[in-house]
Design a protein around this motif. Sequence first.
Motif, PDB file in Angstrom:
ATOM      1  N   GLN A 144       0.944  -1.243  -0.067  1.00 11.59           N
ATOM      2  CA  GLN A 144      -0.064  -0.044   0.207  1.00 11.59           C
ATOM      3  C   GLN A 144       0.900   1.247   0.022  1.00 11.59           C
ATOM      4  O   GLN A 144       0.349   2.187  -0.680  1.00 11.59           O
ATOM      5  CB  GLN A 144      -0.876  -0.006   1.312  1.00 11.59           C
ATOM      6  N   SER A 145       1.888   1.228   0.749  1.00 14.76           N
ATOM      7  CA  SER A 145       2.776   2.344   0.884  1.00 14.76           C
ATOM      8  C   SER A 145       3.547   2.589  -0.622  1.00 14.76           C
ATOM      9  O   SER A 145       3.455   3.607  -0.892  1.00 14.76           O
ATOM     10  CB  SER A 145       3.869   2.104   1.872  1.00 14.76           C
ATOM     11  N   ALA A 146       3.866   1.488  -1.260  1.00 16.40           N
ATOM     12  CA  ALA A 146       4.431   1.546  -2.538  1.00 16.40           C
ATOM     13  C   ALA A 146       3.573   2.255  -3.500  1.00 16.40           C
ATOM     14  O   ALA A 146       3.802   2.804  -4.206  1.00 16.40           O
ATOM     15  CB  ALA A 146       4.994   0.320  -2.886  1.00 16.40           C
ATOM     16  N   VAL A 147       2.264   1.695  -3.419  1.00 17.84           N
ATOM     17  CA  VAL A 147       1.112   2.258  -4.491  1.00 17.84           C
ATOM     18  C   VAL A 147       0.928   3.739  -4.172  1.00 17.84           C
ATOM     19  O   VAL A 147       0.689   4.360  -5.179  1.00 17.84           O
ATOM     20  CB  VAL A 147       0.049   1.542  -4.131  1.00 17.84           C
ATOM     21  N   ASP A 148       1.113   3.934  -2.605  1.00 15.94           N
ATOM     22  CA  ASP A 148       0.846   5.201  -2.605  1.00 15.94           C
ATOM     23  C   ASP A 148       1.917   6.348  -2.996  1.00 15.94           C
ATOM     24  O   ASP A 148       1.623   7.531  -3.564  1.00 15.94           O
ATOM     25  CB  ASP A 148       0.959   5.788  -0.980  1.00 15.94           C
ATOM     26  N   ARG A 149       3.387   5.815  -2.792  1.00 15.08           N
ATOM     27  CA  ARG A 149       4.664   6.685  -3.436  1.00 15.08           C
ATOM     28  C   ARG A 149       4.380   6.690  -5.251  1.00 15.08           C
ATOM     29  O   ARG A 149       4.576   7.751  -5.638  1.00 15.08           O
ATOM     30  CB  ARG A 149       5.665   5.827  -3.243  1.00 15.08           C
ATOM     31  N   PHE A 150       3.684   5.352  -5.961  1.00 11.67           N
ATOM     32  CA  PHE A 150       3.446   5.561  -7.203  1.00 11.67           C
ATOM     33  C   PHE A 150       2.662   6.512  -7.645  1.00 11.67           C
ATOM     34  O   PHE A 150       2.709   7.259  -8.432  1.00 11.67           O
ATOM     35  CB  PHE A 150       3.093   4.012  -7.594  1.00 11.67           C
ATOM     36  N   SER A 151       1.431   6.476  -6.782  1.00 11.53           N
ATOM     37  CA  SER A 151       0.312   7.565  -7.258  1.00 11.53           C
ATOM     38  C   SER A 151       0.624   9.003  -6.863  1.00 11.53           C
ATOM     39  O   SER A 151       0.456   9.886  -7.848  1.00 11.53           O
ATOM     40  CB  SER A 151      -0.822   7.055  -6.182  1.00 11.53           C
ATOM     41  N   LEU A 152       1.431   9.128  -5.934  1.00 11.18           N
ATOM     42  CA  LEU A 152       2.195  10.631  -5.614  1.00 11.18           C
ATOM     43  C   LEU A 152       3.098  11.026  -6.865  1.00 11.18           C
ATOM     44  O   LEU A 152       2.695  12.176  -7.256  1.00 11.18           O
ATOM     45  CB  LEU A 152       2.712  10.589  -4.308  1.00 11.18           C
ATOM     46  N   GLU A 153       3.808  10.260  -7.154  1.00 11.91           N
ATOM     47  CA  GLU A 153       4.877  10.365  -8.336  1.00 11.91           C
ATOM     48  C   GLU A 153       3.896  10.900  -9.729  1.00 11.91           C
ATOM     49  O   GLU A 153       4.253  11.564 -10.282  1.00 11.91           O
ATOM     50  CB  GLU A 153       5.595   9.408  -8.608  1.00 11.91           C
ATOM     51  N   LEU A 154       3.087   9.888 -10.103  1.00 12.39           N
ATOM     52  CA  LEU A 154       2.139  10.091 -11.159  1.00 12.39           C
ATOM     53  C   LEU A 154       1.552  11.361 -10.924  1.00 12.39           C
ATOM     54  O   LEU A 154       1.250  12.278 -12.136  1.00 12.39           O
ATOM     55  CB  LEU A 154       1.256   9.036 -11.258  1.00 12.39           C
ATOM     56  N   LEU A 155       0.812  11.680  -9.809  1.00 10.84           N
ATOM     57  CA  LEU A 155       0.156  12.927  -9.663  1.00 10.84           C
ATOM     58  C   LEU A 155       1.180  14.145 -10.131  1.00 10.84           C
ATOM     59  O   LEU A 155       0.763  15.176 -10.570  1.00 10.84           O
ATOM     60  CB  LEU A 155      -0.675  12.874  -8.203  1.00 10.84           C
ATOM     61  N   GLU A 156       2.108  14.167  -9.397  1.00  5.64           N
ATOM     62  CA  GLU A 156       3.353  15.212  -9.485  1.00  5.64           C
ATOM     63  C   GLU A 156       3.578  15.482 -10.954  1.00  5.64           C
ATOM     64  O   GLU A 156       3.512  16.675 -11.307  1.00  5.64           O
ATOM     65  CB  GLU A 156       4.521  14.864  -8.641  1.00  5.64           C
ATOM     66  N   HIS A 157       3.726  14.390 -11.538  1.00  5.52           N
ATOM     67  CA  HIS A 157       3.999  14.417 -13.165  1.00  5.52           C
ATOM     68  C   HIS A 157       2.759  14.781 -13.911  1.00  5.52           C
ATOM     69  O   HIS A 157       3.029  16.101 -14.501  1.00  5.52           O
ATOM     70  CB  HIS A 157       4.220  13.004 -13.568  1.00  5.52           C
ATOM     71  N   HIS A 158       1.574  14.602 -13.508  1.00  2.00           N
ATOM     72  CA  HIS A 158       0.209  15.101 -14.201  1.00  2.00           C
ATOM     73  C   HIS A 158       0.302  16.574 -13.979  1.00  2.00           C
ATOM     74  O   HIS A 158       0.156  17.289 -14.819  1.00  2.00           O
ATOM     75  CB  HIS A 158      -0.895  14.467 -13.752  1.00  2.00           C
TER      76      HIS A 158
END
Length: 123
Positions: free
Chosen positions: A44-58
């Motif tokens: 879950q923590s890894a998915v959160d980090r992925f989501s944050l990175e993708l959101l930052e990119h977007h």
Amino acid sequence: MASQTKSVLLSRLRTIEGHVRGILRMVEADAYCPEVLAQAMAVQSAVDRFSLELLEHHLGTCFITAVRGDSEQERERALREILNIFEASAKLKRTRLPQPATGDDGVPENQRTCRTGPSGLVA
């Protein structure tokens, strides 16, 4: 999407995928529940980090381009998208866990399948 960003995101997803496969093996092997839960929380923590990175990119690319553009309709669409993302996130945080089903003896079904942990106690 820039190739470096894409590479980082794909790497994170592959790591998550491997971790989930590990959890699958743990469940198949009837691993001790708290150990499985610890791994699930790591995923879950890894998915959160992925989501944050993708959101930052977007936000730094597509979103900022739309907001700075001349089209009011496009700006409103971009803002609605971001608001929808945050609304969905808030709904997930409010989700409650279901109550475990119980058998005829009143013992929750989920307690029937737990194995003895490292300390010898039943989870």
